[in-house]
Design a protein around this motif. Structure first.
Motif, mmCIF file in Angstrom:
data_model
loop_
_atom_site.group_PDB
_atom_site.id
_atom_site.type_symbol
_atom_site.label_atom_id
_atom_site.label_comp_id
_atom_site.label_asym_id
_atom_site.label_seq_id
_atom_site.Cartn_x
_atom_site.Cartn_y
_atom_site.Cartn_z
ATOM 1 N N PHE A 115 2.369 11.598 -4.725
ATOM 2 C CA PHE A 115 3.730 12.103 -4.501
ATOM 3 C C PHE A 115 4.463 11.327 -3.413
ATOM 4 O O PHE A 115 5.473 10.684 -3.669
ATOM 5 N N PHE A 116 3.938 11.383 -2.183
ATOM 6 C CA PHE A 116 4.663 10.737 -1.096
ATOM 7 C C PHE A 116 4.747 9.224 -1.283
ATOM 8 O O PHE A 116 5.739 8.603 -0.888
ATOM 9 N N GLY A 117 3.724 8.637 -1.900
ATOM 10 C CA GLY A 117 3.785 7.211 -2.184
ATOM 11 C C GLY A 117 4.978 6.875 -3.058
ATOM 12 O O GLY A 117 5.774 5.984 -2.750
ATOM 13 N N ASP A 146 0.872 -1.167 0.000
ATOM 14 C CA ASP A 146 0.000 0.000 0.000
ATOM 15 C C ASP A 146 0.910 1.219 0.000
ATOM 16 O O ASP A 146 1.598 1.486 0.994
ATOM 17 N N VAL A 147 0.932 1.977 -1.092
ATOM 18 C CA VAL A 147 1.864 3.100 -1.193
ATOM 19 C C VAL A 147 1.503 4.242 -0.241
ATOM 20 O O VAL A 147 2.279 5.186 -0.080
ATOM 21 N N ASP A 148 0.323 4.171 0.378
ATOM 22 C CA ASP A 148 -0.059 5.163 1.383
ATOM 23 C C ASP A 148 0.475 4.810 2.773
ATOM 24 O O ASP A 148 0.284 5.575 3.715
ATOM 25 N N ASN A 149 1.131 3.672 2.873
ATOM 26 C CA ASN A 149 1.563 3.160 4.172
ATOM 27 C C ASN A 149 3.061 2.855 4.131
ATOM 28 O O ASN A 149 3.495 1.922 3.460
ATOM 29 N N VAL A 199 4.712 18.083 -8.482
ATOM 30 C CA VAL A 199 5.722 17.779 -7.480
ATOM 31 C C VAL A 199 6.413 16.447 -7.791
ATOM 32 O O VAL A 199 7.612 16.289 -7.548
ATOM 33 N N LEU A 200 5.673 15.498 -8.347
ATOM 34 C CA LEU A 200 6.293 14.232 -8.760
ATOM 35 C C LEU A 200 7.341 14.477 -9.837
ATOM 36 O O LEU A 200 8.422 13.877 -9.820
ATOM 37 N N ASN A 201 7.042 15.384 -10.757
ATOM 38 C CA ASN A 201 8.016 15.719 -11.788
ATOM 39 C C ASN A 201 9.256 16.361 -11.173
ATOM 40 O O ASN A 201 10.396 16.076 -11.578
#
Length: 235
Positions: free
Chosen positions: A116-118, A62-65, A165-167
């Motif tokens: 992004f944070f994931g 889970d990319v949120d975790n 922001v990912l870029n």
């Protein structure tokens, strides 16, 4: 494991573009790890691909975790001891057509957490495997909405900011990494999927084909670029 065998991991790999990326990488003789936060769907999709004699395995992530990401990285290291290609495909589009300052702040927060944070935490957890062998290819699935020029137009504010922001993350990491490790961002276009909707003109297969060339570029290939259909586009 033989150095001739390449290992790839795709986040959000159980459907849409992610599924096609997993499938096409396996057809190119990669050992592919399908990452999904849904164990049932992940196992089911992986089994379907295995029945087609494709070398695909599954890992819960889970990319949120952050802890889920960390555990997945431990599992990949234990089972394979390497990672050659990482595709950050998992993402969400939660905008409700309201102005950025008028929408529920949780929409922006949730979008940034995944998009992004994931990706940031996945890269941070898996790039040590690439650094150990001095080789790796990281592909961030972005969007034309993440181009700086798109910020002049209203709409989809949370999604746009997350991809912008990912870029930026892509460029920053490209300036920091050494050896033959490359990171690039890709706009897959408007794709018929759960996110893109049924009226989108591109199929997931077409989108995947436009992305995968970056998985096999040589040492002379691009680093820190933003691409669509193999052509560099402006940030």
């Amino acid at each position: 494991m033989s150095s001739d065998i390449k290992v790839a991991l795709v986040t959000g790999g159980n459907r849409g573009i992610g599924y096609e990326l997993v499938k096409q990488l396996a057809l190119k003789d990669f050992k592919v790890i399908l990452a999904s936060r849904d164990p049932e769907m992940g196992h089911e999709t992986t089994q379907k691909l295995k029945e087609s004699h494709l070398d695909v395995s599954f890992v819960v992530m889970d990319v949120d975790n952050q802890e889920s990401i960390r555990q997945a990285a431990i599992t990949v290291n234990e089972q394979y001891g390497r990672l050659d290609v990482l595709i950050n495909n998992a993402g969400v589009y939660l905008d409700d057509n309201k102005k950025l300052v008028s929408m529920d702040p949780s929409i922006l927060e949730r979008t940034m957490t995944t998009n992004f944070f994931g990706a940031y935490h996945v890269i941070r957890s898996f790039i040590p495997l690439m650094e150990e062998q001095g080789y790796g290819r990281i592909i961030n699935i972005s969007s034309e909405y993440g181009a700086l020029s798109e910020m002049s137009y209203p709409g989809a504010g949370a999604y746009k900011l997350s991809k912008l922001v990912l870029n930026g993350l892509t460029q920053l990491i490209s300036a920091e990494i050494n050896d033959d490790i490359k990171i690039n961002a890709v706009d897959p276009g408007w794709v018929s999927s759960d996110m893109g909707g049924p009226s989108a003109p591109r199929t997931p297969k077409q989108a995947a084909e436009s992305i995968l060339w970056l998985a096999t570029i040589g040492p002379e290939g691009p680093n820190g670029g933003f691409f669509r259909d193999g052509k560099r586009i402006d940030w």
